[in-house]
Structures are given as structure tokens and as C-alpha cells.
Design a protein around this motif. Structure first.
Motif: not given
Length: 200
Positions: A39, A83, A87, A91, A97-100, A118
Motif C-alpha cells: 500500500r 501494524t 490490527e 479486532e 475496519a481493522p484491515e485499514l 482508506d
């Protein structure tokens, strides 16, 4: 909120508030890190690493590098490690939105500082803060700017909505690169004293 197009603008404000290390920051092969971090990173973070490098503000707020050279055996000391913590915490603490989340820093109180990734453009990422000692959902707060803007607010002592101003034995703000902090610890010197620390 859209981030400034000039990555040097917030960094220029930061350097006016807190001096970078005399030896400068770190150089990274950002293109070579693309597989590990697909990313990418905001341009302001890359500039921060070039000028400051990984380290600690005012014995409180730590900024993590993408790859650690000072503590290469500590898996929690880089962006990937922060990170992972973010994450897992998201959770467990019900973040939407943990994945963001991409972690870029932490505090000595074990708070976590993250980008909210995002947008496909990292320069548009804003900041998410998780404060360990607050109950859910108040433990999560959103700062509508990027990392360096948050650091400017921190160094300027304009961050009460996130952390109360804490007592320091000096005026202004200080930053030390991890390599320098390691050397101070080995020499048994406290760099956070009221006087400027001696040059090693």
C-alpha cells in the motif's frame, strides 16, 4: 480530509518546532519495500524518515521505521510490527475496519498511532489513535490529518484532546534518533534532562 500536496510543508513546520538529529535520518529503498508494504507510504513519512529517522519525541511518542536497523531483532519495532499490534487490538476493541490500519508509532503508555489507509493514495490517509487506558469506544480517536501534522501538534503542545501536556524538565520539544538513544543508554546519560545532553 485531503492532505497537503507538498510533503515538505508540514515537515518544515515540524523542524521549526523541534530540531532534527544533527546526523540526519535514514535512507530507505522505498521501491524495494513495495512487496513488503504494497500500500506504500505517504510522502510526508518518507521525508520524515529522511530528516529525522525513527526515534522518540519527548520521552513519550515513538515513530517507527519501515525496517529497523538499530533494533533489527525486535519484530515489534517497525511499521509491520506496530501494524500487527494495531490490527489485533482493533479486532479485540471493536474498531470498524481493522484491515485499514497501518501502524506508524506508539507511546510509552502503549497507545498506538496508525494511518487509516482508506484511499489508494497514501497522501490522503488520516490518523487513528488508540489509547490503552480509555474504554471502548472512547479509546479510538480520529485525527483528520496525516502523521507529520499530528507530530506538529504534539511538539507545539496543542494535543490536549488526545494527551494531556505532561511535565518535562526542559522547554520546547526534543527528538532523538534511536541510534542516539541507544548510545545515551550505553553511556548511562539521560537525554531528557533540563540541560541539553552532551554530544557523544
Amino acid at each position: 480530509m485531503q492532505q497537503p500536496t507538498d510533503p515538505g510543508a508540514p515537515l518544515a513546520r515540524l523542524t521549526s518546532l523541534v530540531a532534527p538529529p544533527a546526523a540526519g535520518g535514514d535512507t530507505f529503498d522505498w521501491a524495494g519495500l513495495s512487496e513488503r508494504y504494497p500500500r506504500g507510504f505517504p510522502d510526508a513519512y518518507k521525508e520524515f524518515m529522511r530528516v529525522y529517522g525513527p526515534g522518540l519525541f519527548d520521552d513519550f511518542l515513538l515513530v517507527a521505521p519501515p525496517v529497523h536497523t538499530v533494533y533489527p531483532d525486535d519484530p515489534s519495532a517497525d511499521v509491520e510490527g506496530v501494524t500487527g499490534d494495531a490490527e489485533l487490538t482493533a479486532e479485540e476493541e471493536g474498531y470498524d475496519a481493522p484491515e485499514l490500519l497501518i501502524g506508524w508509532g506508539s507511546t510509552v503508555e502503549a497507545d498506538l498511532l496508525c494511518w487509516r489507509a482508506d484511499s489508494p493514495d497514501p497522501n490522503r490517509w488520516t490518523t487513528v489513535i488508540w489509547r490503552r487506558h480509555r474504554a471502548n469506544p472512547q479509546c479510538w480517536s480520529h485525527f483528520g490529518h496525516g502523521m507529520v501534522e499530528l507530530l506538529c501538534r504534539f511538539a507545539g503542545r496543542d494535543i490536549d484532546e488526545h494527551w494531556r501536556t505532561f511535565d518535562l524538565r526542559y522547554s520546547g520539544a526534543r527528538f532523538f534518533h534511536d541510534r542516539d538513544l541507544k548510545r545515551y543508554r550505553q553511556a548511562r546519560i539521560d537525554p531528557w534532562g533540563s540541560e541539553a545532553p552532551p554530544t557523544l
